[in-house]
Design a protein around this motif. Structure first.
Motif, PDB file in Angstrom:
ATOM      1  N   VAL A   1       0.847  -1.192   0.000  1.00  0.00           N
ATOM      2  CA  VAL A   1       0.000   0.000   0.000  1.00  0.00           C
ATOM      3  C   VAL A   1       0.885   1.247   0.000  1.00  0.00           C
ATOM      4  O   VAL A   1       2.073   1.193   0.323  1.00  0.00           O
ATOM      5  CB  VAL A   1      -0.941   0.036   1.224  1.00  0.00           C
ATOM      6  N   SER A   2       0.277   2.385  -0.339  1.00  0.00           N
ATOM      7  CA  SER A   2       0.961   3.673  -0.301  1.00  0.00           C
ATOM      8  C   SER A   2       0.032   4.689   0.342  1.00  0.00           C
ATOM      9  O   SER A   2      -1.195   4.502   0.340  1.00  0.00           O
ATOM     10  CB  SER A   2       1.345   4.112  -1.714  1.00  0.00           C
ATOM     11  N   GLU A   3       0.590   5.774   0.878  1.00  0.00           N
ATOM     12  CA  GLU A   3      -0.227   6.678   1.705  1.00  0.00           C
ATOM     13  C   GLU A   3      -1.270   7.459   0.918  1.00  0.00           C
ATOM     14  O   GLU A   3      -2.257   7.920   1.475  1.00  0.00           O
ATOM     15  CB  GLU A   3       0.646   7.632   2.522  1.00  0.00           C
ATOM     16  N   PHE A   4      -1.067   7.655  -0.367  1.00  0.00           N
ATOM     17  CA  PHE A   4      -2.088   8.204  -1.251  1.00  0.00           C
ATOM     18  C   PHE A   4      -1.623   8.010  -2.689  1.00  0.00           C
ATOM     19  O   PHE A   4      -0.487   7.602  -2.941  1.00  0.00           O
ATOM     20  CB  PHE A   4      -2.380   9.699  -0.993  1.00  0.00           C
TER      21      PHE A   4
ATOM     22  N   HIS B   1       0.373  15.272  -5.136  1.00  0.00           N
ATOM     23  CA  HIS B   1      -0.359  14.402  -4.219  1.00  0.00           C
ATOM     24  C   HIS B   1      -1.841  14.356  -4.573  1.00  0.00           C
ATOM     25  O   HIS B   1      -2.479  15.386  -4.783  1.00  0.00           O
ATOM     26  CB  HIS B   1      -0.211  14.897  -2.781  1.00  0.00           C
ATOM     27  N   GLY B   2      -2.395  13.162  -4.627  1.00  0.00           N
ATOM     28  CA  GLY B   2      -3.788  12.983  -4.980  1.00  0.00           C
ATOM     29  C   GLY B   2      -4.535  12.125  -3.982  1.00  0.00           C
ATOM     30  O   GLY B   2      -4.322  12.229  -2.769  1.00  0.00           O
ATOM     31  N   SER B   3      -5.387  11.247  -4.472  1.00  0.00           N
ATOM     32  CA  SER B   3      -6.237  10.461  -3.565  1.00  0.00           C
ATOM     33  C   SER B   3      -6.142   8.978  -3.893  1.00  0.00           C
ATOM     34  O   SER B   3      -5.160   8.329  -3.556  1.00  0.00           O
ATOM     35  CB  SER B   3      -7.686  10.963  -3.627  1.00  0.00           C
ATOM     36  N   ALA B   4      -7.153   8.440  -4.561  1.00  0.00           N
ATOM     37  CA  ALA B   4      -7.265   6.988  -4.728  1.00  0.00           C
ATOM     38  C   ALA B   4      -6.092   6.421  -5.529  1.00  0.00           C
ATOM     39  O   ALA B   4      -5.577   7.049  -6.449  1.00  0.00           O
ATOM     40  CB  ALA B   4      -8.577   6.650  -5.420  1.00  0.00           C
ATOM     41  N   SER B   5      -5.690   5.211  -5.158  1.00  0.00           N
ATOM     42  CA  SER B   5      -4.604   4.530  -5.841  1.00  0.00           C
ATOM     43  C   SER B   5      -4.930   3.045  -5.926  1.00  0.00           C
ATOM     44  O   SER B   5      -6.075   2.639  -5.722  1.00  0.00           O
ATOM     45  CB  SER B   5      -3.278   4.759  -5.085  1.00  0.00           C
ATOM     46  N   VAL B   6      -3.936   2.244  -6.226  1.00  0.00           N
ATOM     47  CA  VAL B   6      -4.111   0.796  -6.243  1.00  0.00           C
ATOM     48  C   VAL B   6      -3.256   0.190  -5.149  1.00  0.00           C
ATOM     49  O   VAL B   6      -2.208   0.725  -4.788  1.00  0.00           O
ATOM     50  CB  VAL B   6      -3.724   0.168  -7.606  1.00  0.00           C
ATOM     51  N   ALA B   7      -3.722  -0.910  -4.586  1.00  0.00           N
ATOM     52  CA  ALA B   7      -2.929  -1.719  -3.669  1.00  0.00           C
ATOM     53  C   ALA B   7      -2.650  -3.048  -4.352  1.00  0.00           C
ATOM     54  O   ALA B   7      -3.424  -3.505  -5.199  1.00  0.00           O
ATOM     55  CB  ALA B   7      -3.668  -1.941  -2.349  1.00  0.00           C
ATOM     56  N   LEU B   8      -1.559  -3.652  -3.994  1.00  0.00           N
ATOM     57  CA  LEU B   8      -1.114  -4.893  -4.633  1.00  0.00           C
ATOM     58  C   LEU B   8      -1.122  -6.011  -3.615  1.00  0.00           C
ATOM     59  O   LEU B   8      -0.718  -5.814  -2.463  1.00  0.00           O
ATOM     60  CB  LEU B   8       0.281  -4.671  -5.206  1.00  0.00           C
ATOM     61  N   LEU B   9      -1.588  -7.190  -4.013  1.00  0.00           N
ATOM     62  CA  LEU B   9      -1.590  -8.357  -3.146  1.00  0.00           C
ATOM     63  C   LEU B   9      -0.902  -9.523  -3.828  1.00  0.00           C
ATOM     64  O   LEU B   9      -1.105  -9.749  -5.021  1.00  0.00           O
ATOM     65  CB  LEU B   9      -3.021  -8.773  -2.779  1.00  0.00           C
ATOM     66  N   LEU B  10      -0.105 -10.251  -3.065  1.00  0.00           N
ATOM     67  CA  LEU B  10       0.506 -11.492  -3.517  1.00  0.00           C
ATOM     68  C   LEU B  10       0.077 -12.601  -2.567  1.00  0.00           C
ATOM     69  O   LEU B  10       0.043 -12.416  -1.355  1.00  0.00           O
ATOM     70  CB  LEU B  10       2.029 -11.407  -3.499  1.00  0.00           C
ATOM     71  N   GLY B  11      -0.242 -13.749  -3.111  1.00  0.00           N
ATOM     72  CA  GLY B  11      -0.625 -14.886  -2.296  1.00  0.00           C
ATOM     73  C   GLY B  11      -0.888 -16.077  -3.181  1.00  0.00           C
ATOM     74  O   GLY B  11      -0.766 -16.003  -4.413  1.00  0.00           O
ATOM     75  N   GLU B  12      -1.275 -17.156  -2.547  1.00  0.00           N
ATOM     76  CA  GLU B  12      -1.551 -18.384  -3.293  1.00  0.00           C
ATOM     77  C   GLU B  12      -3.018 -18.458  -3.673  1.00  0.00           C
ATOM     78  O   GLU B  12      -3.886 -18.375  -2.816  1.00  0.00           O
ATOM     79  CB  GLU B  12      -1.147 -19.597  -2.445  1.00  0.00           C
ATOM     80  N   GLN B  13      -3.279 -18.588  -4.961  1.00  0.00           N
ATOM     81  CA  GLN B  13      -4.630 -18.763  -5.481  1.00  0.00           C
ATOM     82  C   GLN B  13      -5.596 -17.730  -4.905  1.00  0.00           C
ATOM     83  O   GLN B  13      -6.557 -18.040  -4.210  1.00  0.00           O
ATOM     84  CB  GLN B  13      -5.130 -20.190  -5.193  1.00  0.00           C
TER      85      GLN B  13
END
Length: 366
Positions: free
Chosen positions: A297-300, A314-326
């Motif tokens: 995640v990032s602060e904005f 500086h803005g607002s909405a962004s993307v978060a990244l997830l890694l995991g199994e299936q």
């Protein structure tokens, strides 16, 4: 152990109820293994989600970013209308095998544009930015003992303020000799100081235990250079030890791209991709590894329109990244509209940080 952590342990109360319950909104929580590790990766500076996962087919994207919009010939198509920054190419195999997912439109409505305040909001899962860290609160709510272990250079406020020990261990500290610890008896009649020294002693003992139990890296594993690569190497040694804490934190800086974003953003995304690819390869080679889920995640996010310095502010909405199994779904939430902006000209979030945290915690069983 940081002094701030000690004071938080003594003075802060749990705020775990706010994060209790919830479900992985894209199709069920899955069946976590008996052992699981959650890795929080903080992308510090405000990552530009619009160029991380770009709305490549939207004409408004190119109008707002005449020099920064990704080249359609180089961007990596993922799904209809969305393409990955080419520097993230090492992560494509993870996307194809359903081990990479993106949470879309993550952020606070009208977020504070100060790095410090925004980071506090994300750390506490609260718009006020006050209270216990969300990870500390989650372990308190589920009565898990911890510890929580930060591997980044500046600690992790999301781990502070709960009952579990919040510790910090760096690759540099591994090269030094273990400290001698503290004797609570030295506090004399000062009860508060005695408790602080007892906590520091407990933290030192935990760190010494973790150092003793570190596993070697898998043979032949290439670890990328740089601070993030060193953190990944240490995380793998902890996870491979069989005695890894339930929560680890990593951190990468360099995402505050006000000027010359094209080169700077590509560089940090390349470092991110190679480090995460090494982490995944290392995990695959660990025998009897626990289930590991990583949330980045990032602060904005950044503004839709590029500025006069060929960067973004500086803005607002962004993307978060997830890694995991299936992972149950490779896209979580919905991408913000580029035509429906708030009164400041910012993207409107569709997924709040607490909602994202709830889904991740439900998945990993932390």
């Amino acid at each position: 152990m940081k002094r701030r952590s000690l004071l938080s342990l003594l003075l802060a109360s749990s705020a775990g109820a706010a994060l209790a319950g919830g479900r992985w909104s894209t199709g069920g929580a899955g069946s976590p293994r008996s052992r699981s590790v959650l890795v929080l990766l903080e992308l510090r500076g405000g990552n530009d989600g619009l160029n991380t996962l770009a709305p490549i087919a939207d004409p408004l994207y190119r109008q707002a970013r005449p020099t920064l919009a990704l080249d359609g010939g180089e961007a990596l198509p993922l799904v209809a209308g969305l393409a990955l920054h080419p520097a993230l190419a090492p992560l494509l195999p993870l996307w194809q095998s359903q081990r990479l997912a993106f949470a879309l439109g993550v952020g606070w409505p009208r977020p504070n544009r100060s790095h410090f305040k925004a980071a506090d909001q994300w750390a506490t899962a609260s718009p006020s930015g006050e209270g216990s860290g969300w990870l500390a609160a989650a372990l308190d709510q589920r009565q898990q003992p911890g510890p929580l272990l930060a591997l980044g250079p500046a600690g992790c406020p999301a781990m502070e303020g709960g009952k579990a020990l919040a510790l910090q261990l760096s690759s540099a500290e591994l090269r030094g000799r273990p400290g001698a610890g503290f004797d609570p008896a030295e506090a004399g009649a000062n009860a508060v100081l005695r408790q602080m020294l007892a906590l520091e002693q407990a933290g030192m003992q935990q760190l010494q235990r973790l150092r003793r139990e570190l596993a070697p890296l898998p043979p032949g594993l290439a670890i990328p250079r740089g601070a993030l690569g060193q953190q990944v190497a240490l995380a793998l040694r902890l996870i491979g030890s069989g005695a890894c804490p339930p929560v680890l934190q990593l951190a990468q800086g360099g995402y505050d791209t006000h000027v010359g974003q094209a080169v700077r953003h590509g560089r940090v995304l390349s470092e991110l991709a190679t480090a995460l690819a090494a982490l995944t390869t290392g995990l695959e080679r660990l025998p009897n590894r626990p289930a590991v889920t990583l949330l980045a995640v990032s602060e904005f996010g950044r503004r839709l329109r590029e500025n006069g310095s060929r960067g973004t502010d500086h803005g607002s909405a962004s993307v978060a990244l997830l890694l995991g199994e299936q992972l149950p779904n490779r896209l979580i939430g919905r991408y913000p509209s580029l035509s429906d902006l708030d009164e400041r000209g910012d993207l409107i979030p569709s997924l709040s940080p607490p909602d994202l945290y709830r889904q991740v915690l439900q998945r990993v069983g932390v």
